[in-house]
Write an enzyme that holds these catalytic residues in place. Structure first.
Site, PDB file in Angstrom:
ATOM      1  N   GLY A 211      42.812 -13.962 -15.646  1.00 28.80           N
ATOM      2  CA  GLY A 211      42.535 -13.095 -16.785  1.00 28.80           C
ATOM      3  C   GLY A 211      42.490 -11.643 -16.352  1.00 28.80           C
ATOM      4  O   GLY A 211      43.357 -11.144 -15.632  1.00 28.80           O
ATOM      5  N   ALA A 212      41.425 -10.937 -16.763  1.00 26.50           N
ATOM      6  CA  ALA A 212      41.265  -9.525 -16.393  1.00 26.50           C
ATOM      7  C   ALA A 212      40.663  -9.350 -15.009  1.00 26.50           C
ATOM      8  O   ALA A 212      40.442  -8.223 -14.571  1.00 26.50           O
ATOM      9  CB  ALA A 212      40.411  -8.812 -17.433  1.00 26.50           C
ATOM     10  N   LYS A 215      36.281 -12.584 -11.862  1.00 24.57           N
ATOM     11  CA  LYS A 215      35.882 -13.457 -10.756  1.00 24.57           C
ATOM     12  C   LYS A 215      36.645 -13.112  -9.479  1.00 24.57           C
ATOM     13  O   LYS A 215      36.102 -13.229  -8.373  1.00 24.57           O
ATOM     14  CB  LYS A 215      36.071 -14.914 -11.150  1.00 24.57           C
ATOM     15  N   ASP A 232      47.990 -15.140 -13.595  1.00 29.13           N
ATOM     16  CA  ASP A 232      47.744 -15.500 -14.999  1.00 29.13           C
ATOM     17  C   ASP A 232      49.091 -15.539 -15.702  1.00 29.13           C
ATOM     18  O   ASP A 232      50.091 -15.010 -15.195  1.00 29.13           O
ATOM     19  CB  ASP A 232      46.809 -14.496 -15.681  1.00 29.13           C
ATOM     20  N   CYS A 332      33.646 -22.402 -19.153  1.00 30.87           N
ATOM     21  CA  CYS A 332      32.471 -21.888 -19.873  1.00 30.87           C
ATOM     22  C   CYS A 332      32.258 -22.770 -21.098  1.00 30.87           C
ATOM     23  O   CYS A 332      32.441 -22.340 -22.240  1.00 30.87           O
ATOM     24  CB  CYS A 332      32.683 -20.436 -20.265  1.00 30.87           C
TER      25      CYS A 332
END
Length: 391
Positions: A211-212, A215, A232, A332
């Site tokens: 993603g952005a 992590k 990604d 999540c």
């Protein structure tokens, strides 16, 4: 704005949020901000009050309301001071006989059987509490104890060694520690997913669904000497990582992947990664504290698609882990099918792989992984498992 006008504004915004949820459009936060850009007459107090009304109405409605008026009327029927505002000048139209608002519910009825058996119904309301603001200290450049006093009301996070917890309404975007890359916004749960990777200098670490890059940045801060590749399939999301890495002083390679050719595009990483992190796309049921309208965006069909994608990502990751290396799988989510169910399915076809305990001193053991929930752990809800390939 009068109280009645604020209520009407909330209804108009909720109509947009409902339409956006059905069309997979922008989230409620963006819709609220966009609404007030064209209404300069609304002061800061008006904007705060309307936003609070909107999110109170969203939090109490597990199912998609029929309309913004229905959602707000449901809230008003629990808060009588709002009922009197219906029918006032610049307010919502008067309530007609027999008109009912949307019912209050924490979890959509169809989704209740999917919730992990470890999360008792009495814990469900906490899934919609206001979440605190968590920061991750950039361990490569700063010390948590030294930064603690720079944020009023801050406390060390209970589990993550890198975290600071602030009140939910704290602003940090103009704080020197944030602009200088010494801290970043990241829920403690996300920090713990990076911790489960046990990053060390010299490792080859692949973040498959970066993603952005939150992590990946946590991994780079914990092990500046590791070789980290963040990948990604979404160009827009991945493009946000490079400037964040520069600000943090982190060295992270990025690579855009094109499904279904991921393994071809990662041939140089085949069976060589010390750790592959799969923070998979999921229902987001563990993040409803921050995105309560996420319940409106989920459907049985969408959940089925997510579960299939998660299984595919585990297959890809397994081919990249070196003998003796680890695959860290995280979502999540508090749904059985996305957490324990995925790992059980993965291990059932790979009897030589083993589940290894994570270095997370919290949560509840579930099958081959660990589940953390807001009610017990104070983090977003998430499942994480560490799976090791035999030598």
């Amino acid at each position: 704005m009068t109280p009645a006008a604020r209520l009407q504004a909330g209804i108009e915004i909720l109509d947009e949020v409902i339409a956006s949820a059905r069309d997979d459009g922008p989230p409620a936060d963006i819709i609220v901000t966009r609404y007030f850009k064209t209404r300069r007459y609304a002061g800061s107090g008006d904007r705060r009050a309307v936003r609070e009304l909107v999110f109170r109405a969203i939090r109490r409605s597990a199912e998609v309301p029929a309309s913004g008026r229905s959602a707000m009327l449901g809230l008003a029927q629990e808060a009588p001071e709002f009922l009197a505002l219906f029918g006032e000048v610049r307010g919502p139209a008067a309530i007609v006989d027999g008109e009912q608002g949307s019912p209050a519910r924490v979890i959509p009825a169809w989704l209740e059987p999917q919730i992990s058996r470890l999360v008792e119904p009495g814990e469900w309301p906490v899934l919609l509490d206001r979440a605190p603001l968590d920061l991750r200290v950039n361990a490569a450049r700063a010390n948590r104890d030294e930064l603690l006093g720079q944020f009023p009301g801050a406390e060390p996070t209970r589990i993550s060694p890198w975290g600071l917890r602030l009140p939910f309404d704290t602003r940090i975007d103009d704080h020197a520690a944030f602009t200088d890359g010494l801290v970043d916004v990241q829920d403690e749960g996300s920090q713990l997913i990076a911790l489960a990777c046990e990053p060390k200098d010299g490792m080859r670490i692949l973040d498959l669904c970066a993603g952005a890059g939150g992590k990946a940045l946590a991994l780079a801060a914990a092990a500046p000497g590791a070789a980290i590749l963040a990948t990604d399939t979404n160009r827009s999301r991945l493009s946000k990582l490079a400037p964040r890495a520069v600000k943090a002083g982190a060295v992270i390679e990025t690579r855009l992947l094109n499904p279904p050719h991921e393994l071809e595009m990662l041939a140089d990483w085949a069976e060589t990664a010390d750790v592959v992190l799969v923070d998979a796309p999921c229902s987001g049921s563990g993040t409803w504290r921050r995105n309560p309208e996420g319940r409106w965006r989920l459907s049985p069909e969408r959940l089925d698609r997510l579960v299939r994608v998660q299984a595919q990502l585990l297959e890809i990751a397994a081919a990249l882990v070196r003998p003796g290396g680890a695959l860290v799988y995280a979502v999540c989510s508090i749904l059985e099918a996305e957490g324990e169910g995925q790992v059980t399915g993965f291990l059932s076809g790979r009897s030589s792989w083993i589940a290894q305990e994570t270095p997370i001193a919290a949560g509840r053991l579930t099958g081959s992984g660990r589940l953390l929930v807001p009610s017990q752990d104070g983090t977003d809800g998430f499942f994480v498992a560490r799976l090791v390939r035999p030598c």
